[in-house]
Enzyme design. Structure first.
Site, PDB file in Angstrom:
ATOM      1  N   ARG A 191       0.818  -1.214   0.000  1.00 40.67           N
ATOM      2  CA  ARG A 191       0.000   0.000   0.000  1.00 40.67           C
ATOM      3  C   ARG A 191       0.855   1.270   0.000  1.00 40.67           C
ATOM      4  NH1 ARG A 191      -5.144  -1.446   4.005  1.00 40.67           N
ATOM      5  NH2 ARG A 191      -6.298  -2.636   2.433  1.00 40.67           N
ATOM      6  N   LYS A 220     -16.682 -16.711   4.176  1.00 43.84           N
ATOM      7  CA  LYS A 220     -18.132 -16.666   4.300  1.00 43.84           C
ATOM      8  C   LYS A 220     -18.864 -16.408   2.987  1.00 43.84           C
ATOM      9  CE  LYS A 220     -18.079 -14.821   9.043  1.00 43.84           C
ATOM     10  NZ  LYS A 220     -18.511 -13.692   9.891  1.00 43.84           N
ATOM     11  N   GLY A 237      -7.729  -7.197  -0.122  1.00 40.32           N
ATOM     12  CA  GLY A 237      -7.837  -7.987   1.097  1.00 40.32           C
ATOM     13  C   GLY A 237      -6.969  -9.234   1.058  1.00 40.32           C
ATOM     14  N   GLY A 245     -12.674  -4.393   1.271  1.00 39.82           N
ATOM     15  CA  GLY A 245     -14.054  -3.986   1.515  1.00 39.82           C
ATOM     16  C   GLY A 245     -14.540  -2.945   0.535  1.00 39.82           C
TER      17      GLY A 245
END
Length: 422
Positions: free
Chosen positions: A52, A215, A371, A394
């Site tokens: 980043r 998930k 992510g 996100g």
């Protein structure tokens, strides 16, 4: 076209670029996402992945070359008490920025102090200011106008290049730019929106997505949003066990979202009824325990024994998925195929990364959704061969879901704004 997508809706419409401003001798505030992982103890912290930070360099170099007087800001982690400050300081980030830019980075311990206002007029060409972790200020996560007003008082131009934080309505992301007439985005955000927008506006066909991670619930909105455009779904990671269980297959001790079994069954039917494909693992890497496995093996069937849990896709699945990716023209990857942080369970994710790199080299488009997927891509060694790796997990998902990101909406100029007088 789905609401929230297409050139007619959002993208960069109404948002100026850093290139649209005369930066010479201007006090330019740049919000970055320098939320990098570290290891070690306070006082001896070491950055373990500077992706980043490196992603911010093109915008910073451009601003410095154009003669801007720079104030940078970022958050790091989620500090909750004053005792957390040593753990979440940006000192290691300041040092790394200085190395990459070849300049002196002056860390401002108190972002709301008079220090930035006093130092900006006397900054030398090879000096920039970096505010200490803005989440040390309680007003940051509350989108407080007080914090925004302080920073606006010494800012001529506001630039947001923190894509990974732009889905948060925080003070330096949302409240602050609304106070600055001259506001826009940096090169990183432009690159992010152009590449993610391409997935929705006109992906080359066949368009394939690789979905993984823990998930199913984390992916529902983006699956719903992109279903009509995607031709093939490849499913891996822990979410695959929910889909397999929904089909009545044994998944042993693997993680399953029981409240999403009905959704998984319905989704498979909806995808297939549209003439599209959804592929699930046909073999697995399994173990008796996650934290301290004593027996790691390959099970050559879609089912997993009762006393075992799945931790990665197996070799047959890796080959099946590689061939599917090879046939695609555009691939979006979100979520690892297994617990890639451990070498025993990394072959699935690394295999996907290699396939995406090969696709891009052969003229296709491979986009990684940030992510854990981005971390897996970096760890695989193939990251530099892909079309685009998002810096925001996100944020990238919310953008593809059709959500309006606060950090982008605050930049849009829909009418002439007048900067406040301080």
């Amino acid at each position: 076209m789905s609401a929230g997508f297409g050139k007619s809706f959002s993208g960069l419409q109404g948002i100026k670029s850093i290139e649209d401003f005369d930066l010479k001798d201007q006090k330019v505030f740049i919000r970055l996402d320098l939320n990098v992982p570290m290891k070690g103890e306070p006082g001896n912290l070491e950055i373990t992945d500077d992706t980043r930070i490196r992603a911010a360099i093109p915008t910073l170099k451009y601003a410095m070359e154009k003669g801007a007087k720079l104030v940078l800001a970022s958050h790091l982690g989620r500090p909750e008490t004053p005792e957390d400050r040593p753990k979440y300081t940006l000192e290691p980030v300041a040092a790394r920025l200085g190395e990459l830019l070849g300049c002196e980075v002056i860390l401002i311990e108190e972002p709301t102090s008079d220090a930035p206002k006093a130092l900006l007029p006397v900054l030398k060409p090879k000096q920039i200011l970096l505010l200490e972790n803005v989440r040390f200020e309680k007003g940051e996560t509350k989108n407080a106008s007080e914090l925004a007003n302080v920073i606006a008082s010494y800012t001529d131009i506001y630039i947001n290049d923190a894509f990974g934080a732009s889905h948060r309505a925080h003070s330096t992301i949302d409240a602050l730019p609304r106070l600055i007439a001259k506001r826009g985005c940096g090169f990183l955000i432009k690159k992010e929106i152009e590449n993610l927008g391409m997935l929705m506006d006109g992906p080359k066909k066949p368009f394939l997505t690789v979905m993984g991670g823990a998930k199913v619930s984390d992916k529902i909105k983006v699956i719903e949003s992109m279903m009509e455009k995607i031709d093939t779904f490849l499913v891996g990671g822990a979410m695959a066990y929910t889909f397999l269980a929904a089909q009545g297959l044994g998944v042993g001790k693997s993680r399953v979202e029981k409240d999403k079994l009905s959704f998984a069954r319905d989704l498979i039917k909806r995808i297939e009824s549209r003439g599209k494909k959804i592929l699930l693992p046909i073999d697995h890497i399994i173990a008796d325990d996650f934290l301290a496995p004593t027996k790691i093996e390959t099970v050559d069937t879609p089912s997993i024994p009762e006393d075992r849990l799945g931790l990665d896709i197996g070799p047959k699945t890796r080959e099946l998925y590689r061939k599917e990716i090879e046939r695609a023209k555009t691939v979006f990857w979100n979520g690892p195929m297994g617990v890639f942080e451990r070498p025993e369970f990394a072959k699935g994710s690394f295999g996907i990364a290699e396939a995406l790199a090969t696709l891009a080299q052969n003229g296709g488009v491979s986009v990684v959704g940030g992510g854990d997927s981005a971390a897996a891509a970096e760890a695989s060694g193939f990251a530099d061969k892909m079309t685009h790796i998002s810096t925001g997990g996100g944020a990238s998902l919310e953008y593809l879901e059709g959500a309006k990101l606060p950090g982008l909406e605050a930049l849009r100029i829909v009418r002439e704004s007048v900067a406040p007088t301080f």
